[in-house]
Design a protein around this motif. Structure first.
Motif, mmCIF file in Angstrom:
data_model
loop_
_atom_site.group_PDB
_atom_site.id
_atom_site.type_symbol
_atom_site.label_atom_id
_atom_site.label_comp_id
_atom_site.label_asym_id
_atom_site.label_seq_id
_atom_site.Cartn_x
_atom_site.Cartn_y
_atom_site.Cartn_z
ATOM 1 N N GLU A 197 0.993 -1.294 -0.024
ATOM 2 C CA GLU A 197 0.102 0.307 0.307
ATOM 3 C C GLU A 197 1.050 1.053 -0.064
ATOM 4 O OE1 GLU A 197 -2.254 -0.920 3.588
ATOM 5 O OE2 GLU A 197 -3.804 -2.344 2.638
ATOM 6 N N ALA A 198 0.237 1.841 -1.702
ATOM 7 C CA ALA A 198 2.219 3.141 -1.219
ATOM 8 C C ALA A 198 1.664 4.235 -0.059
ATOM 9 C CB ALA A 198 1.954 3.501 -2.477
ATOM 10 N N ASP A 199 2.447 4.624 0.314
ATOM 11 C CA ASP A 199 1.830 5.917 1.117
ATOM 12 C C ASP A 199 1.433 7.195 0.369
ATOM 13 O OD1 ASP A 199 2.647 8.448 2.388
ATOM 14 O OD2 ASP A 199 4.799 8.143 3.161
ATOM 15 N N LEU A 201 4.148 -3.994 8.027
ATOM 16 C CA LEU A 201 5.827 -3.335 7.680
ATOM 17 C C LEU A 201 5.313 -2.044 7.272
ATOM 18 C CD1 LEU A 201 8.513 -6.511 6.393
ATOM 19 C CD2 LEU A 201 8.107 -5.854 8.419
ATOM 20 N N GLY A 244 5.839 3.078 1.815
ATOM 21 C CA GLY A 244 4.767 2.252 2.247
ATOM 22 C C GLY A 244 4.901 1.531 3.048
ATOM 23 N N VAL A 245 3.486 0.709 2.686
ATOM 24 C CA VAL A 245 3.059 -0.659 4.387
ATOM 25 C C VAL A 245 2.882 -1.783 3.646
ATOM 26 C CG1 VAL A 245 1.919 -1.375 5.656
ATOM 27 C CG2 VAL A 245 2.348 1.550 5.971
ATOM 28 N N LEU A 246 3.569 -2.693 3.729
ATOM 29 C CA LEU A 246 3.423 -3.713 3.513
ATOM 30 C C LEU A 246 2.805 -5.107 4.469
ATOM 31 C CD1 LEU A 246 3.472 -6.128 0.658
ATOM 32 C CD2 LEU A 246 6.402 -7.316 2.325
ATOM 33 N N PRO A 247 1.437 -4.933 4.162
ATOM 34 C CA PRO A 247 0.683 -5.733 5.582
ATOM 35 C C PRO A 247 0.637 -6.757 5.560
ATOM 36 C CG PRO A 247 -1.027 -3.909 3.465
ATOM 37 C CD PRO A 247 0.624 -4.995 2.773
ATOM 38 N N LEU A 307 7.527 0.455 5.619
ATOM 39 C CA LEU A 307 8.298 0.421 5.067
ATOM 40 C C LEU A 307 8.539 1.946 4.689
ATOM 41 C CD1 LEU A 307 7.873 -2.663 3.066
ATOM 42 C CD2 LEU A 307 9.751 -2.695 4.330
#
Lengths: 226, 226
Positions: free
Chosen positions: A202-204, B95, B190-193, B97
């Motif tokens: 999920e991109a910032d 995470l 971003g976030v890696l769920p 990132l």
């Protein structure tokens, strides 16, 4: 899997000797490494003013040591330098649903590591510890993200705990009341697996258009964690 | 969600006051209950001969107390009756990132409960504790599996720990270096769920043909855990 110089058989100490459920205990260092390699989060136990404090935190493992940073480092250092900590890493693989409530349980892999943390002071050693921590959670990120500068490195406390003394427990397989009197009850029994999976990146929201997630992140989506 | 008689705002004690990363701390008892309701495994910390021991174990929560059984009960009781324990429940959601290694992190929900365990001795109270433990991990199993008989109940140690004193920390959302100088680096962030999901029930190989998993187990497959 790491290639440790430590003995292949885990030493039995007063703390690590398996007293209960001995069949779930393992003294195989390879199993310890596999459990550590499969995760990045642990529960870090310290004693503060006589009472236990269990903090969830990330770790890195290079097969010889575990590395920790941040609040755990400051807490365990402020609390009592030279004191032993207990670090536990657990993966839950499923629920064991037996015929009887009494035989219910959990399939899991768990490692408990005991040691006295060592504070890293050498800048190169601190960088190596941070690399290990970063790569444990997000392999590929150390070469991708901006590495710590001197100011950031100075602001980071890093601890190492030796993997010398550790205890491993693993439970796999079906419930154990399938050949006992309760089998006649005709109650369904088995395992309900629990699986951790990485989702889609999920991109910032602040990221400009056109910057795609790198391969080492995107390729994890749909793969198993733990 | 449970309906506790305890205050809706968690009390701030020396132990539970949020010192670091204050923005991640919560004093909302509803968030504590949500974190407990979403799981069934905790890390139970006790002090044994001055050193910390962190044991993974299952818990049940009724909103007022946590319940524990088995080795944790015996260890914490043998170790030091009347001593405080720390119970930590953590869900990892992904995470974080960032552009810089320094800003990397984890999205998580975590609760730490401090209390002095109380040994349950009354048979009815023990049964209620076991029901709570069983239903926490496997809702529906208490009415489905064979309940403990008197012998099994006598062989089971059960502890209760009050939910009065607890600390909650939650981190959600994107990395925090999207509006800093590192944003100009053009590095993906971003976030890696990370998602835990129940799998398909696996029947005990000793189970006779024709016994299907009950609805309360089969219906969990594919649903989110944690």
């Amino acid at each position: 899997m790491n290639h440790s110089q430590l003995p292949a058989t885990l030493p039995e100490t007063d703390r690590t000797r398996h007293r209960r459920l001995r069949e779930q205990g393992s003294l195989d260092r390879g199993e310890l490494e596999a459990i550590l390699d499969a995760g990045f989060l642990c529960h870090f136990g310290v004693v503060i003013e006589g009472d236990p404090v269990v903090v969830p935190t990330v770790y890195g493992s290079d097969g010889e040591n575990l590395y920790f940073h941040g609040s755990v480092a400051s807490q365990s250092l402020t609390a009592s330098p030279g004191a032993t900590v207990c670090v536990t890493v657990t993966h839950v693989d499923g629920l064991v649903l037996a015929r009887s409530v009494f035989e219910h349980g959990v399939n899991y892999r768990s490692a408990m590591i005991y040691g006295v943390p060592r504070l890293l002071t050498d800048a190169q050693e601190k960088l190596e510890g941070l690399r290990c921590l970063t790569e444990q959670a997000a392999p590929g990120q150390w070469d991708h993200a901006r590495r710590p500068n001197l100011r950031e490195l100075a602001a980071t406390s890093l601890l190492a705990v030796s993997l010398r003394e550790a205890s491993v427990k693993i439970r796999t397989g079906a419930p154990e009341d399938g050949d006992g009197p309760d089998a006649a009850l005709g109650i369904w029994a088995g395992v309900l697996p629990l699986v951790s999976t990485w989702g889609a990146p999920e991109a910032d929201p602040l990221l400009p258009d056109g910057i795609e997630p790198p391969r080492h992140i995107a390729a994890r989506s749909g793969t198993r964690a733990g």
